[in-house]
Design an enzyme around this catalytic site. Sequence first.
Site, PDB file in Angstrom:
ATOM      1  N   ARG A 102       0.715  -1.031   0.464  1.00 28.98           N
ATOM      2  CA  ARG A 102       0.123  -0.162  -0.190  1.00 28.98           C
ATOM      3  C   ARG A 102       0.851   0.930  -0.209  1.00 28.98           C
ATOM      4  O   ARG A 102       1.974   1.504   0.734  1.00 28.98           O
ATOM      5  CB  ARG A 102      -1.058  -0.412   1.109  1.00 28.98           C
ATOM      6  CG  ARG A 102      -1.832   1.573   2.122  1.00 28.98           C
ATOM      7  CD  ARG A 102      -2.953   1.238   0.863  1.00 28.98           C
ATOM      8  NE  ARG A 102      -3.905   1.931   1.005  1.00 28.98           N
ATOM      9  CZ  ARG A 102      -4.781   2.590   0.542  1.00 28.98           C
ATOM     10  NH1 ARG A 102      -4.694   2.395  -0.891  1.00 28.98           N
ATOM     11  NH2 ARG A 102      -6.296   2.876   1.361  1.00 28.98           N
ATOM     12  N   THR A 403     -10.509   0.740  -8.757  1.00 30.14           N
ATOM     13  CA  THR A 403      -9.201  -0.377  -8.533  1.00 30.14           C
ATOM     14  C   THR A 403      -8.910  -1.360  -9.463  1.00 30.14           C
ATOM     15  O   THR A 403     -10.448  -1.168 -10.597  1.00 30.14           O
ATOM     16  CB  THR A 403      -9.686  -0.891  -7.395  1.00 30.14           C
ATOM     17  OG1 THR A 403      -9.265   0.349  -6.299  1.00 30.14           O
ATOM     18  CG2 THR A 403      -7.643  -1.720  -7.260  1.00 30.14           C
ATOM     19  N   THR A 421      -4.209  -0.910  -7.356  1.00 32.82           N
ATOM     20  CA  THR A 421      -4.903   0.813  -8.002  1.00 32.82           C
ATOM     21  C   THR A 421      -4.279   2.053  -8.014  1.00 32.82           C
ATOM     22  O   THR A 421      -3.218   1.830  -7.259  1.00 32.82           O
ATOM     23  CB  THR A 421      -5.553   0.899  -6.769  1.00 32.82           C
ATOM     24  OG1 THR A 421      -7.023   1.786  -6.521  1.00 32.82           O
ATOM     25  CG2 THR A 421      -5.248   1.242  -5.119  1.00 32.82           C
ATOM     26  N   GLU A 423      -6.641   4.455  -6.988  1.00 30.46           N
ATOM     27  CA  GLU A 423      -6.975   4.839  -6.136  1.00 30.46           C
ATOM     28  C   GLU A 423      -8.417   5.487  -7.528  1.00 30.46           C
ATOM     29  O   GLU A 423      -9.175   4.949  -7.749  1.00 30.46           O
ATOM     30  CB  GLU A 423      -7.038   5.967  -5.379  1.00 30.46           C
ATOM     31  CG  GLU A 423      -8.060   6.994  -4.594  1.00 30.46           C
ATOM     32  CD  GLU A 423      -8.749   5.769  -3.643  1.00 30.46           C
ATOM     33  OE1 GLU A 423      -9.946   5.979  -2.539  1.00 30.46           O
ATOM     34  OE2 GLU A 423      -8.053   4.389  -2.991  1.00 30.46           O
ATOM     35  N   GLU A 442      -4.079   8.111  -3.047  1.00 29.96           N
ATOM     36  CA  GLU A 442      -4.122   7.531  -2.528  1.00 29.96           C
ATOM     37  C   GLU A 442      -4.536   8.382  -1.159  1.00 29.96           C
ATOM     38  O   GLU A 442      -4.934   7.372   0.193  1.00 29.96           O
ATOM     39  CB  GLU A 442      -3.272   6.663  -1.760  1.00 29.96           C
ATOM     40  CG  GLU A 442      -3.488   5.156  -2.013  1.00 29.96           C
ATOM     41  CD  GLU A 442      -4.737   4.431  -2.547  1.00 29.96           C
ATOM     42  OE1 GLU A 442      -5.983   4.036  -2.066  1.00 29.96           O
ATOM     43  OE2 GLU A 442      -3.997   4.260  -3.554  1.00 29.96           O
ATOM     44  N   SER A 464      -7.705   0.952   3.345  1.00 32.66           N
ATOM     45  CA  SER A 464      -7.913   0.311   2.520  1.00 32.66           C
ATOM     46  C   SER A 464      -9.015  -0.607   2.716  1.00 32.66           C
ATOM     47  O   SER A 464      -9.346  -0.760   3.806  1.00 32.66           O
ATOM     48  CB  SER A 464      -7.229  -0.352   1.672  1.00 32.66           C
ATOM     49  OG  SER A 464      -7.082  -0.970   0.525  1.00 32.66           O
ATOM     50  N   SER A 465     -10.250  -0.903   1.537  1.00 32.01           N
ATOM     51  CA  SER A 465     -11.287  -1.789   1.243  1.00 32.01           C
ATOM     52  C   SER A 465     -10.707  -2.740   0.358  1.00 32.01           C
ATOM     53  O   SER A 465     -11.790  -3.617   0.563  1.00 32.01           O
ATOM     54  CB  SER A 465     -12.646  -1.053   1.168  1.00 32.01           C
ATOM     55  OG  SER A 465     -13.585   0.325   1.910  1.00 32.01           O
ATOM     56  N   GLY A 485     -13.562  -1.264  -6.459  1.00 36.17           N
ATOM     57  CA  GLY A 485     -14.952  -0.962  -6.378  1.00 36.17           C
ATOM     58  C   GLY A 485     -14.904   0.559  -4.541  1.00 36.17           C
ATOM     59  O   GLY A 485     -16.556   0.132  -4.526  1.00 36.17           O
ATOM     60  N   GLY A 486     -13.931   0.409  -4.312  1.00 30.26           N
ATOM     61  CA  GLY A 486     -13.712   1.501  -3.164  1.00 30.26           C
ATOM     62  C   GLY A 486     -14.373   0.775  -2.121  1.00 30.26           C
ATOM     63  O   GLY A 486     -14.127  -0.950  -2.207  1.00 30.26           O
TER      64      GLY A 486
END
Length: 589
Positions: A102, A403, A421, A423, A442, A464-465, A485-486
């Site tokens: 990340r 993403t 991703t 973002e 991000e 993050s998801s 998809g966030g």
Amino acid sequence: MTPNALPQRLSSTIILALAFSAPAWAKTPVASGTGGAVATISEPASQAALSILNKGGNAVDAAVAAAATLGVTDPFSCGVGGGGFMVIYLAKEKRVITLDHREVAPASFQPDAFAPDGKAMDFDTAVASGMAVGVPGTVRGWHDALDRYGTMSFKQVLAPAIKVATDGFRLNDNFVALAKENEKKFALFPETATRYLKDGKALPAGTLLRNPDLARTYRLLSSGGVKAFYSGKLAQAIVDAVNQPPVAAGVSVRPGRMSLGDLANYESRWRQPVRSTYRGYELVGMPLPSSGGVTIAEALNILEGFDLHAMPREKAEHLYMEAARLAFADRNAYLADPEYVEAPVAGLLSKEYAARRRELIDPTQAHHHAQPGDPYPFQRDLSVPLRPASAPQSKLLSESAHTTHLAVSDKDGNIVAYTFTIESWGGSGITVPGYGFILNNEMTDFDFTGPHPNVPEAGKRPRSSMSPTIAFRNGKPAFTIGSPGGATIITTVLQTIFNHIDLGMDMPAALNAPRISERNGLATSIEPGFAGSAQARALERFGQHWDDAGVEEIGAANAIVFNPDGTVTAVSEGKRHGVGSALVQKRGH
């Protein structure tokens, strides 16, 4: 979007790494057979992975090859300017490990970065700026994965992506739609506008798009390895683009404060996965700073107390939504970078805690906003305080929904589920001049104001998801699932698991069913065409209601199913995101 039960056995082929001729069956979203398998949202990316598998590479090698190619064909959702999470199953050792690469906040970052006068700045203004850019982790992640668990070099695995970037690919309607959505942002940055726009408008479908600058970047990595990205001329170009964004005449955006030291000091993290059980399956996912693994596990723990299989579909789906609502209340309140926050993960994963949360669900009526629970009595971890001085409030935050996810397995049974991703669609909008990739935004994944566990801090990774997940049954891999998809990533993965296990859908049907995303907001997100359907009306009788704003699509998932007879089925989207690409090494008959 209507359920689309797709045929289980479609043809695949074997191609060479550098031969990307489009076969007549291109873009098949489901393929079954033996050997390795791959599912991505891009035909060239899936072909790249398959070519590496056919050359003797393993799942890690193939995953990096697919990811690099996605950086060419899907540059608005991913690339070397971003970061991600990789879940790796090592078949010989029967072990799962996760790799967190990340993005991190530069050392100069302050908690009030997005609220300099005490008031949160406009989200879109924050996105299109140098200050939105986190230190990219993708290249370090690729290197570390290949170095520890791969069998091939950067030069070998990047070859297919270099070929696509050099020769070009034809733009499809989905690519054009994303460029149109970003015309205003891209116009701020000439390097980006020149590549993806003409006279300020998106290039038309069918255009052959080449990216020689990105091919150059990949060649630098092929010859110089990971150091070529995090030091030297390329690192300086990244820092310059962040701190002095190359903007159009008369345009001003907020600069960042990234240093060469930020890049040189970037490290990925090998982390132990989140493990949970559900109706005879073991689910293994990403730990913090991804909130996906914990939130999905908590929601499933809540659902496990209901006999969903025996219920009418609408009642089961109502309970799925209510469980997601409760889990999101806890996710929003407690979860953040574990190196900065002592989140009560053990408590949130507790079956006993889930039973308490389950008591709050009315099987006949929706609750439209849930408060976070108190997981601390269930923590059983003496290293975490019994509870914070004041429990943070749960709130629904803006989180970009863009993403990409890919899944790869090899003939030896190794598996990679990988979500990465930049973002937002198009990230910050800033393309590094001369190098052909867009930088992430991000840092806007942090909460803009506090107090909150997810406020910005120097060196911190934003929550993050992303939720790459591998499911096991009786100790053997059963399926993988993941999506972009966030925050809707979490509900897409959760709902697909629910559809597959509880509603008894095969994976293509589970993945293609209409998506319902309840994230403890004022209304539930749905896809076009769902409102007014019989399924929607049935749920409305439970008091569920829908976000009028709507979204074009929710997620673009990819999965691999490991069948009891030893075959594999790769599954991608049948309709969303321009249709996905599923390939296997040897097709079924």
